[in-house]
Scaffold this active site. Structure first.
Site, short mmCIF file in Angstrom:
data_model
loop_
_atom_site.label_atom_id
_atom_site.label_comp_id
_atom_site.label_asym_id
_atom_site.label_seq_id
_atom_site.Cartn_x
_atom_site.Cartn_y
_atom_site.Cartn_z
N SER A 1 -7.31 -24.50 13.10
CA SER A 1 -8.43 -25.35 13.31
C SER A 1 -8.21 -26.47 14.36
O SER A 1 -7.74 -26.27 15.64
CB SER A 1 -8.98 -25.91 12.07
OG SER A 1 -10.49 -26.26 12.35
N ASP B 1 -7.72 -19.08 13.35
CA ASP B 1 -9.24 -19.23 13.14
C ASP B 1 -9.68 -20.37 14.14
O ASP B 1 -10.48 -21.27 13.47
CB ASP B 1 -9.59 -19.32 11.76
CG ASP B 1 -10.91 -18.75 11.53
OD1 ASP B 1 -11.16 -17.47 12.11
OD2 ASP B 1 -11.70 -19.32 10.93
N HIS C 1 -12.16 -19.32 6.70
CA HIS C 1 -11.54 -20.07 7.58
C HIS C 1 -10.16 -20.64 7.47
O HIS C 1 -9.46 -20.58 8.36
CB HIS C 1 -12.51 -21.18 8.03
CG HIS C 1 -12.11 -22.24 8.87
ND1 HIS C 1 -11.68 -21.86 10.30
CD2 HIS C 1 -11.62 -23.57 8.96
CE1 HIS C 1 -11.26 -22.90 11.13
NE2 HIS C 1 -11.38 -23.93 10.26
#
Length: 360
Positions: free
Chosen positions: A167, A192, A316
């Protein structure tokens, strides 16, 4: 509206739904955050469970890592965790995302079995056990990486480092690799995170933060909440969730304090990623996240793409949900980047007949 734009909107809607949010809710309709009430379970049972969780969590840290604080000239301290490789090889330098901590990679560490791969984790400022601060700008986070990596390299002379960011951590490392190119940086891995989808998904962040409980009655309840809204793997949660809370079970990281920096966090991410000169790997939970630059880059063979879109038990935090899958992808990627001929022969059973070398 283009199909790509529709895909982005579907992705955002799916993320909001998974988090229990609604993109149609006005700010005035958002309820005040609440303290999660105690349930009918006896406090003694909850205390016993929490004691077990904390014991295992602390034992995991003590057993697997050399733990140190790195302090910069401004007095900012960063908690670091280093698991040396058993054989000469490479280091996987990991950077977590916003609101997370180094222990988000905890269960992944358990699944990386290659003895030639060492692992380095650290809590970024205001997260985990690192010192809180009011500056969460991307440039500052990049400077933090520069300091931490320099300190690590001075203590442990390394010649092969692979950067792994989840992230926001991916955005930080991608920009770091652009600003501080080095021969010891052998690879860049993003988990992700895609620029355009990330920017649009920030619209859901205020609602998500507003709806989170301010505190929890027990650590086990905090883990249950994460399992209901964010994670699919309880083993991972029992290592990562305790790192997110104070002794009073309130959140360590104030995500509201980071809001002024949100719009700059992901700017230039795709360009920075594609501009890295070494082997690149992008792992996503769904194909719909790819933006135009990454689509073109993928068609041109500029990076390796792995998508876990067919697994309903991942989201996620794919490295927490599917640690074994991610670990296999990482170790294969590192082997192929370091010694492609050996990887092809020993792991894939393929020997090139033309006598030439395999391109990385």
């Amino acid at each position: 509206m283009s199909e790509l734009h529709k895909a982005f909107l579907r992705r955002i809607k799916e993320q909001e739904t998974a988090l229990g949010l609604s993109g149609l809710v006005d700010e005035d309709d958002i309820p005040e955050p609440a303290v999660m009430p105690p349930t009918g379970n006896s406090s003694s049972t909850a205390n016993t469970e929490d004691e077990t969780i904390l014991r295992d969590y602390k034992q995991f840290k003590e057993t697997n890592f050399i733990q140190e604080f790195y302090e910069n000239e401004l007095g900012h301290k960063f908690k670091t965790y280093y698991k040396p490789s058993k054989k000469p090889g490479s280091i996987l330098f990991c950077h977590h995302g916003a609101g997370s901590s180094s222990m988000t990679f905890g269960n992944l560490v358990n699944h990386i079995e290659d003895e030639s791969v060492g692992i380095f984790l650290f809590d970024t400022r205001g997260h985990g056990e690192s010192v809180a601060t009011s500056d969460f700008s991307l440039d500052t986070l990049v400077q933090d990486v520069s300091f931490v990596l320099e300190q690590f390299s001075s203590k442990h002379q390394q010649t092969s480092i692979f950067l792994l960011g989840h992230s926001l951590g991916g955005a930080v490392l991608a920009k770091y690799s652009t600003l501080y190119p080095s021969d010891i940086l052998k690879g860049l891995i993003l988990l992700d995170i895609v620029e355009e989808a990330a920017v649009q998904s920030l619209n859901a962040m205020p609602s998500f933060i507003a709806r989170r409980p301010l505190s929890f009655p027990s650590l086990s309840k905090a883990i249950s909440w994460h399992m209901n809204f964010l994670l699919f793997n309880e083993k991972s949660a029992r290592l990562s969730v305790p790192d997110l809370f104070t002794d009073k079970l309130t959140w360590i990281t104030d995500l509201n304090a980071t809001q002024p920096y949100w719009q700059t966090w992901f700017s230039g991410l795709s360009e920075n990623f594609l501009g890295f000169k070494g082997p690149k790997l992008l792992m996503l939970s769904t194909h719909e996240s790819l933006d135009k630059q990454l689509m073109i880059g993928q068609m041109q063979g500029k990076y390796q793409l792995v998508v876990f879109k067919n697994n309903e038990k991942s989201g996620h935090f794919v490295h927490e949900d599917l640690p074994n899958h991610v670990a296999v992808c990482l170790t294969d990627y590192i082997k192929r980047a370091v010694a492609p001929e050996i990887f092809m022969k020993e792991d894939l059973g393929v020997v090139p007949k033309w006598g030439g070398k395999i391109n990385k």
